[in-house]
Design an enzyme around this catalytic site. Structure first.
Site, PDB file in Angstrom:
ATOM      1  N   HIS A  22       0.827  -1.204   0.000  1.00  0.00           N
ATOM      2  CA  HIS A  22       0.000   0.000   0.000  1.00  0.00           C
ATOM      3  C   HIS A  22       0.866   1.259   0.000  1.00  0.00           C
ATOM      4  CE1 HIS A  22      -3.983  -1.846   0.808  1.00  0.00           C
ATOM      5  NE2 HIS A  22      -3.253  -2.808   1.341  1.00  0.00           N
ATOM      6  N   GLY A 178     -10.119  -2.744   3.088  1.00  0.00           N
ATOM      7  CA  GLY A 178     -10.860  -2.251   4.240  1.00  0.00           C
ATOM      8  C   GLY A 178     -11.410  -3.372   5.103  1.00  0.00           C
ATOM      9  N   GLU A 208      -8.981 -11.850   5.961  1.00  0.00           N
ATOM     10  CA  GLU A 208      -8.002 -11.216   6.860  1.00  0.00           C
ATOM     11  C   GLU A 208      -8.616 -11.059   8.250  1.00  0.00           C
ATOM     12  OE1 GLU A 208      -5.114  -7.257   7.045  1.00  0.00           O
ATOM     13  OE2 GLU A 208      -6.866  -7.250   5.733  1.00  0.00           O
TER      14      GLU A 208
END
Length: 348
Positions: A22, A178, A208
């Site tokens: 990221h 997210g 996740e």
């Protein structure tokens, strides 16, 4: 054959890909301070050591929600084209210093519009920084645009349109990032339908902080070619076999998974099980700043906790290049070149 001992220096010199990184989670601390001063952005402190304590994770298991809160300061300084371009260039430079030959940088344009930039201008800025890095360093890059689960699906659709517009200019994929719980991927299926209709690659954060159902939706509602993290995949053997049979790659980020509480510790991480089972696993940093890591560190963790040697790293590296969002002919050429180099090493 060259007999080698697995050390940080040796791992750093190995040619590697990175597929899950990221932009907003991988800034240099000095850059945050410098941009904040130039852009008149208020920081809680200008002391580098104190700032590091605020923006990096210092203990495991803080939850994904709290992990995401660490992005607030980096995002605050990434609201101009100059800042985005600089961050992209420096990330590519940092990767190059670890001999990353191919880097996919992901970010969400919608998070960089607070000072008036349009989403399109953010993509131009990121691509500009990466292009300069490619010209200066021996590295190839691509951009993955992220939709955000907790932001309206209509926004994801507009970001998908942006990915389509930049398909031939450096954008190589589309992602959904997210918090997973209460924000199912299937709500964003229209965005992914547009992406797939335009022959664009897909990867979704899934498994996740939520179970296999999240991975199931990523694959069967959104057409995921790769899965970001996939820690919870082991809980559904049928789905695990489907992922394995269809060679859907897992973008594993060991340190990040400990930090978010996806797993308790390195010993209980399913990475080695996935690798031994034959899944197409790759190693990545996720967020170099927030998780205070490098790709070299992630490989060394695999060596320390799972006993991985050069033959294992060769397979993981090749997995990464096989799963890269680049054209098959280019992948094949790179894999041949890298495999020949890796075949010259044998662990002591």
């Amino acid at each position: 054959m060259k007999q080698v001992k697995i050390t940080e220096d040796f791992i750093k010199e190995l040619p590697k890909p990175e597929l899950h990184c990221h932009l907003d989670g991988s800034l240099r601390l000095e850059t945050i301070i410098d941009i904040a001063e130039k852009e008149k952005v208020s920081l809680p402190t200008k002391d580098k050591d104190e700032l590091k304590k605020i923006v990096t994770v210092t203990k495991p298991g803080i939850s994904l929600n709290n992990y995401i809160k660490k992005f607030e300061i980096p995002l605050a300084v990434l609201q101009t084209p100059e800042a985005l371009s600089r961050a992209a260039f420096e990330l590519a430079e940092d990767a190059y210093k670890e001999n990353v030959l191919y880097l996919e940088v992901r970010y969400s344009p919608i998070l960089h519009t607070k000072k008036g930039m349009t989403p399109m201008e953010t993509v131009d800025a990121v691509l500009d920084g990466l292009k300069k890095a490619e010209e200066e360093f021996k590295i190839k890059t691509g951009v993955i645009i992220c939709g955000i689960r907790s932001i309206f699906p209509e926004v994801s659709y507009s970001l998908a349109e942006l990915a389509v517009a930049f398909k031939y200019r450096g954008v190589v994929g589309f992602d959904l990032a997210g918090v997973e719980e209460n924000f199912p991927a299937k709500d964003h299926k229209d965005a992914f339908a547009l992406i797939l209709l335009n022959n664009i690659n897909t990867t979704l954060h899934a498994g996740e902080d939520y179970g296999p159902e999240s991975i199931h939706q990523a694959i069967h509602y959104c057409g995921a070619h790769r899965i970001g993290h996939g820690v919870r995949l082991k809980e559904d053997g049928d789905l695990l076999n489907y992922v394995n049979d269809h060679r859907i790659a897992l973008e594993v980020c060991l340190t990040s998974n400990i930090h978010t509480g996806s797993v308790k510790d390195y010993e209980s991480h399913p990475f080695k099980f996935y690798y031994d089972f034959g899944l197409r696993v790759t190693l990545n940093t996720d967020n170099r700043l927030i998780s205070n890591t490098t790709l070299t560190k992630e490989y060394m963790i695999a060596h320390k906790y799972y006993g991985f040697q050069i033959r294992d790293f060769k397979e993981i590296i090749i997995n990464g290049f096989k799963s890269a969002f680049m054209h098959h002919r280019e992948r094949t050429r790179l894999i041949k070149q890298i495999a020949e180099e890796l075949d010259t090493y044998v662990s002591v």
